[in-house]
Design a protein around this motif. Structure first.
Motif, PDB file in Angstrom:
ATOM      1  N   THR A 214       0.828  -1.207   0.000  1.00 47.29           N
ATOM      2  CA  THR A 214       0.000   0.000   0.000  1.00 47.29           C
ATOM      3  C   THR A 214       0.862   1.258   0.000  1.00 47.29           C
ATOM      4  OG1 THR A 214      -1.736  -1.180   1.176  1.00 47.29           O
ATOM      5  CG2 THR A 214      -1.842   1.210   1.224  1.00 47.29           C
TER       6      THR A 214
ATOM      7  N   MET B 288       2.052   2.711  -3.388  1.00 47.05           N
ATOM      8  CA  MET B 288       1.106   3.329  -4.317  1.00 47.05           C
ATOM      9  C   MET B 288       1.401   4.804  -4.549  1.00 47.05           C
ATOM     10  SD  MET B 288      -2.438   1.456  -3.259  1.00 47.05           S
ATOM     11  CE  MET B 288      -3.404   2.497  -4.318  1.00 47.05           C
TER      12      MET B 288
ATOM     13  N   LEU C 285      -0.048   3.604 -11.567  1.00 46.54           N
ATOM     14  CA  LEU C 285      -0.766   3.235 -10.351  1.00 46.54           C
ATOM     15  C   LEU C 285      -1.435   1.866 -10.458  1.00 46.54           C
ATOM     16  CD1 LEU C 285      -1.787   4.121  -7.555  1.00 46.54           C
ATOM     17  CD2 LEU C 285      -3.723   5.186  -8.705  1.00 46.54           C
TER      18      LEU C 285
ATOM     19  N   ARG D  63      -1.608  -0.775  -7.265  1.00 45.54           N
ATOM     20  CA  ARG D  63      -2.977  -0.854  -6.746  1.00 45.54           C
ATOM     21  C   ARG D  63      -3.448  -2.307  -6.708  1.00 45.54           C
ATOM     22  NH1 ARG D  63      -8.355   0.585  -9.576  1.00 45.54           N
ATOM     23  NH2 ARG D  63      -9.728   0.766  -7.800  1.00 45.54           N
TER      24      ARG D  63
ATOM     25  N   SER E 292      -1.471  -4.160  -3.943  1.00 47.30           N
ATOM     26  CA  SER E 292      -1.904  -3.799  -2.586  1.00 47.30           C
ATOM     27  C   SER E 292      -3.276  -4.385  -2.282  1.00 47.30           C
ATOM     28  CB  SER E 292      -1.907  -2.281  -2.404  1.00 47.30           C
ATOM     29  OG  SER E 292      -2.887  -1.675  -3.210  1.00 47.30           O
ATOM     30  N   ARG E 293      -4.153  -4.379  -3.271  1.00 43.68           N
ATOM     31  CA  ARG E 293      -5.487  -4.950  -3.077  1.00 43.68           C
ATOM     32  C   ARG E 293      -5.394  -6.450  -2.771  1.00 43.68           C
ATOM     33  NH1 ARG E 293      -9.654  -3.511  -7.517  1.00 43.68           N
ATOM     34  NH2 ARG E 293      -9.533  -1.582  -6.379  1.00 43.68           N
TER      35      ARG E 293
END
Length: 97
Positions: free
Chosen positions: A58, A61, A70, A74, A77-78
């Motif tokens: 995270t 990002m 990004l 993204r 991190s998700r």
């Protein structure tokens, strides 16, 4: 008059930037606090590792400068957050999953 308008725009821009920085830092602090709390409540090495991966991914990002840059951080991190939630779910009594 133009100097006053320019000064006003500069002051408002600085204030907006400071407020945004405060909001983002507060959100990161709350997220880190939640992860630490989960680490303290369980001795699960899997949960600790998943939480640290999620925070690390995270934090990357904000390095993206464009929307295209990004996309990958993204997604990573998700996925890391989902892995953390899945690991935590197994340790919460009564959680379904």
């Amino acid at each position: 008059m133009e100097a006053v308008a320019a000064s006003l725009v500069a002051v408002l821009g600085t204030a907006l930037g400071a407020a945004l920085t405060h909001v983002l830092q507060r959100r990161n602090a709350l997220r880190a606090e939640a992860m630490c709390r989960a680490e303290l409540l369980t001795a699960s090495a899997e949960l600790t590792a998943a939480g640290r991966r999620a925070l690390k991914d995270t934090d990357r990002m904000d390095l993206a400068r464009t929307r295209e840059e990004l996309a990958e951080p993204r997604l990573r991190s998700r996925e890391a957050v989902y892995a953390y939630v899945a690991a935590a779910r197994g340790l919460v009594p009564g959680a379904v999953g």
